[in-house]
Write an enzyme that holds these catalytic residues in place. Structure first.
Site, PDB file in Angstrom:
ATOM      1  N   SER B 142     109.401-150.135 -18.379  1.00  0.00           N
ATOM      2  CA  SER B 142     110.311-149.159 -17.786  1.00  0.00           C
ATOM      3  C   SER B 142     111.296-148.657 -18.829  1.00  0.00           C
ATOM      4  O   SER B 142     111.602-149.361 -19.796  1.00  0.00           O
ATOM      5  CB  SER B 142     111.092-149.795 -16.635  1.00  0.00           C
ATOM      6  OG  SER B 142     112.164-148.946 -16.235  1.00  0.00           O
ATOM      7  N   TYR B 155     116.602-156.269 -14.022  1.00  0.00           N
ATOM      8  CA  TYR B 155     115.320-155.563 -14.101  1.00  0.00           C
ATOM      9  C   TYR B 155     115.096-155.115 -15.542  1.00  0.00           C
ATOM     10  O   TYR B 155     114.017-155.290 -16.110  1.00  0.00           O
ATOM     11  CB  TYR B 155     115.369-154.366 -13.155  1.00  0.00           C
ATOM     12  CG  TYR B 155     114.120-153.522 -13.095  1.00  0.00           C
ATOM     13  CD1 TYR B 155     112.971-153.988 -12.453  1.00  0.00           C
ATOM     14  CD2 TYR B 155     114.085-152.248 -13.648  1.00  0.00           C
ATOM     15  CE1 TYR B 155     111.837-153.209 -12.379  1.00  0.00           C
ATOM     16  CE2 TYR B 155     112.952-151.468 -13.573  1.00  0.00           C
ATOM     17  CZ  TYR B 155     111.830-151.950 -12.941  1.00  0.00           C
ATOM     18  OH  TYR B 155     110.705-151.161 -12.863  1.00  0.00           O
TER      19      TYR B 155
END
Lengths: 431, 250
Positions: B142, B155
């Protein structure tokens, strides 16, 4: 940069309070946090007004429910989740020799939306409406119950849900029967007509001969226009056509580009364009002329536009349509897209289905506040006098009395409405 | 032409959209997912699209959290198709940062799912591909892994771990003809991000991201930012001095 969900007409409306995606057809519906808050499914947002909006309440987005479930290339029976688009279906089935038996003027709508609005195409007189080809569907209610409905299983629920504007619960999947084609392109004929009277003559001649028939009308010049009819081409028909480019409408202009002068000019050019009397048309151009321009609704500017679509019964359709065109012409509120189509003589499958014997006229008006609403109101009077009805999928403003007059089964229908479901449209026509 | 693929986390929106594109080319697929019902739905959809080639599609139900099962799972996937050209690792969660700040065990669990379990799978797959001297390993990391921000650094840390691990793996496997692709999507409109709203101009559809992934796997790209503009956004974000960055609210 961010915008809440809008309808296709882009008229400013209050946003939904919550927007939730549905991702798994096996899970139950989300419970509204308060009892007053209702649910409504929303697909690809091609309904013009507020049938797919739920201002102040909850919208359930069905676009992730987009899986195919079964397809039999031998029989043309397809089962898919409700968020699958007609575009995805066509891409799957055309190469295998099948086509949608009924398609509206855009392929960017979901299967669930096509059923809930019982949409029609240019071939109503041969194939009826979308609901006529639904073999079965599953309805999920807010109490957690699921039932499979069809013309023979729970037929009353089926009649309520087809054309039921998403109010009877959530349609999770739909099974439809497709139709065979040799190739998807269309053998089309085009004829100019000088007046609305000539249209009726053309229609009487071509409707029995062609599966598809529709007319474009110039409402600023007394109803001259172009009549187009067509048939799916035979296996031997050959034609080389370049693939149509996909264009995007780039931005929203500060003012509507649709006004008396631009419509006047466009209509003149459109009427006098070189017109082959007979031609083989690629299927996207014939069925979906506007799908080639993404977001074309932006050309109406920030205030959006209204579509007015009515149906007039056979006894009154000639006089009433002439009167409607006269009114529109005299108010100078032109419309690029004025479409005429004669429905077949058949009973629709749903309690609130729009198609019925007679003629339907669809018009787009840039929204100019009071003036536009006043014109629609004048048109209402003509439609009501003619015992006609308006199409909820296109509507953003009809009064409750107009709805009740056009849909005598509304009272029977309302007993099937799921208590946890509602829409902007439904609350509006209750008054 | 690569045509045998394994998708781990196959029911996720991006993986499913990618699988559809591969099915269009007639590829053979093994789908791995945790939820048996969702896995069946995904398999059915792809079988309908594959038509007469539906027999090329397989599904294995497995919970990828359980790293002790990885070796057997990778073996099974390889045997199903008699070798694999490409693997896409796409499973993951989007933790709620505030909840993780309050609950350490929750934070570690998400770190395990998005970081440790991915590394474990990559290690097993790397052995296989190194032996075969061929293959493409693509992993969904990501843009959040490019820099830690207060709003989702847990995350980001897991994805940063994955991105950095893949850099090393790419370096190690390069001489063996194995290609490693790090996929860095920005905001994608999927069920995982359903809680974030409303969606603005920076948001992309899973279909768009899937098309980028398929192209990048064909072309042996090393790092894919998708949509492409994220490459420039993250270049700017990475270059803000820490003295300034720590004061920002991003």
């Amino acid at each position: 940069m961010t915008q809440p969900t809008q309808a296709w007409g882009r008229m400013p409306t209050p946003p939904a309070k919550y927007e939730r995606p549905l991702t798994d057809r096996h899970t139950n519906l989300p419970r509204p946090s308060d009892a007053q808050n209702t649910l409504l499914a929303h697909g690809w947002g091609r309904s013009y007004g507020d049938v797919a909006l739920n201002p102040g309440h909850t919208l359930l987005h069905t676009r992730h429910l987009d899986r195919f479930m079964a397809f039999d290339p031998a029989t043309g029976v397809l089962r898919a989740e409700a968020g699958v688009s007609l575009d995805a279906i066509l891409r799957l089935v055309i190469p295998q020799g099948w086509f949608l038996p009924v398609t509206p003027g855009t392929r960017f709508v979901t299967l669930g939306g096509a059923v809930a609005n019982d949409v029609h195409g240019k071939n109503h007189h041969v194939m009826g409406s979308f609901g006529d080809h639904v073999r079965a569907l599953e309805l999920l209610r807010s109490d957690g119950s699921r039932q499979q409905c069809s013309a023979t299983q729970h037929p009353d629920w089926f009649r309520a849900t087809v054309g039921g504007l998403g109010l009877t619960g959530l349609i999770t999947w739909v099974e439809i029967g497709l139709r065979r084609i040799a190739q998807p392109d269309v053998q089309a004929i085009n004829r100019r007509f000088a007046s609305i009277d000539d249209y009726w003559a053309l229609d009487a001649h071509w409707m029995p001969r062609c599966e598809y028939a529709v007319a474009w009308v110039d409402c600023l010049r007394g109803g001259r226009g172009i009549y187009t009819a067509g048939l799916h081409a035979g296996a031997q028909a050959q034609w080389r056509h370049p693939p149509a480019p996909q264009r995007q409408w780039p931005m929203t202009p500060p003012l509507s580009l649709v006004n008396r002068a631009s419509v006047w000019g466009f209509n003149w050019l459109y009427y006098h364009r070189p017109l082959p009397p007979q031609t083989l048309m690629p299927w996207p151009a014939f069925f979906y002329p506007l799908d080639g321009i993404g977001q074309w609704n932006r050309m109406y500017g920030p205030r959006g536009f209204i579509q007015y679509q009515c149906v007039l019964p056979p006894a009154t359709m000639r006089d009433a349509s002439r009167e409607l065109l006269r009114l529109i012409g005299s108010r100078g509120q032109g419309s690029f897209l004025a479409v005429f189509k004669t429905f077949g003589n058949r009973t629709a499958p749903g309690m609130l289905s729009f198609p019925r014997p007679g003629s339907t006229l669809a018009l787009d008006f840039p929204f100019q506040g009071e003036a536009t609403l006043r014109l629609c109101h004048e048109l209402d009077a003509v439609v009501r006098e003619a015992q006609g009805a308006l199409y909820p999928a296109k509507d953003a403003r009809m009064p409750g009395s107009m709805f009740r007059a056009g849909y005598p089964d509304w009272e029977a229908f309302s007993t099937y409405v799921d208590p946890a479901f509602s829409s902007g449209f439904w609350r509006r026509v209750q008054t | 032409m690569k045509h045998k693929f394994l998708l781990l986390g196959a029911t996720s929106a991006i993986a499913h959209a990618t699988a559809r594109l591969w099915v269009q080319r007639g590829a053979a697929l093994v789908l791995v997912g945790r939820d048996a019902v969702k896995l069946q739905q995904a398999l059915q959809d792809l079988q309908v699209r594959a038509g007469p080639q539906a027999h090329l599609l397989h599904a294995i139900q497995a919970d990828l959290e359980d790293v002790s099962r990885h070796a057997a799972l990778i073996d099974e996937a390889w045997q199903r198709l008699g070798g694999l050209d490409g693997v896409l690792i796409a499973h993951g969660t989007l933790p709620d940062q505030t909840a993780c700040d309050a609950d350490v065990s929750l934070a570690l669990a998400h770190l395990h799912t998005n970081g440790v379990s991915v590394v474990s799978l990559c290690a097993h797959i790397a052995q296989r591909m190194k032996t075969a001297q061929a293959g493409t390993l693509a992993v969904i990391s990501s843009v959040a892994g490019d820099r830690g921000r207060q709003s989702n650094y847990l995350y980001g840390a897991a994805k940063g771990l994955v991105s950095l691990y893949l850099q090393g793996l790419r370096n190690r496997l390069y001489p063996h003809g194995v290609h490693v692709l790090t996929i860095k999507p920005g905001f994608v409109d999927t069920p995982m991000t359903a809680g974030i709203g409303p969606k603005g101009a920076l948001w992309a559809t899973p279909e768009r991201v899937a098309a980028d992934i398929v192209r990048a796997m064909d072309r042996n790209t090393d790092v894919l930012y998708t949509p492409g503009f994220w490459r420039f956004i993250m270049m700017v974000v990475r270059h803000i001095p820490e003295r300034v960055f720590k004061r920002l609210r991003l």
